[in-house]
Design a protein around this motif. Sequence first.
Motif, mmCIF file in Angstrom:
data_model
loop_
_atom_site.group_PDB
_atom_site.id
_atom_site.type_symbol
_atom_site.label_atom_id
_atom_site.label_comp_id
_atom_site.label_asym_id
_atom_site.label_seq_id
_atom_site.Cartn_x
_atom_site.Cartn_y
_atom_site.Cartn_z
ATOM 1 N N GLU A 78 15.852 4.650 -30.252
ATOM 2 C CA GLU A 78 15.933 4.828 -31.699
ATOM 3 C C GLU A 78 15.432 6.245 -31.928
ATOM 4 O O GLU A 78 14.305 6.579 -31.564
ATOM 5 C CB GLU A 78 15.058 3.817 -32.438
ATOM 6 N N THR A 83 20.714 5.375 -33.360
ATOM 7 C CA THR A 83 20.550 4.555 -32.161
ATOM 8 C C THR A 83 21.472 5.049 -31.056
ATOM 9 O O THR A 83 22.622 5.388 -31.306
ATOM 10 C CB THR A 83 20.864 3.080 -32.487
ATOM 11 N N THR A 117 22.993 -4.422 -32.571
ATOM 12 C CA THR A 117 22.606 -3.155 -31.948
ATOM 13 C C THR A 117 23.837 -2.315 -31.642
ATOM 14 O O THR A 117 23.831 -1.098 -31.823
ATOM 15 C CB THR A 117 21.801 -3.412 -30.654
ATOM 16 N N ARG A 120 24.795 -0.588 -34.762
ATOM 17 C CA ARG A 120 23.892 0.540 -35.029
ATOM 18 C C ARG A 120 24.220 1.720 -34.115
ATOM 19 O O ARG A 120 24.153 2.873 -34.535
ATOM 20 C CB ARG A 120 22.424 0.121 -34.845
#
Length: 140
Positions: A78, A83, A117, A120
């Motif tokens: 991060e 990300t 994720t 992201r």
Amino acid sequence: MNRLGWALSAAGAALVVCGGLPFAVTFPQRSSFLADQEPKACGLVARSSPFGEVTSCIDLGRRTPPLPGDGHVFLLLETAGGTAVVRVDYKGTDEKTFTASAVEVPSWESPGISHETSERMKTGIDGRGGLKTQPWQVHP
């Protein structure tokens, strides 16, 4: 099976054993070295991240291919730039002489990440203008 068949089978087995021996001998050393280096990978990447300040780093695992050469550690970062999942490629098994470079990898190559994720990651990649496919040196 006749004598020729037995001789060919024995020659083939000897070739497999002799050909595989260098790989079998070096694999445990490479795997052990990579296991020692895995916890340090976040620190290496955080010092040289092209994505800006690293606010979080999660180790996703490692791979030690059977063939001599590389070992890989995967990290979920991060950062100020979003990300990213980075693969750190290690070459060598000596603490003093090894080299390591990093490259951003796409979501389909990233082990063990969730759909959230992955989304992201895609947002971060789009925000940065695409994947950073050019490796950068993280050690030495």
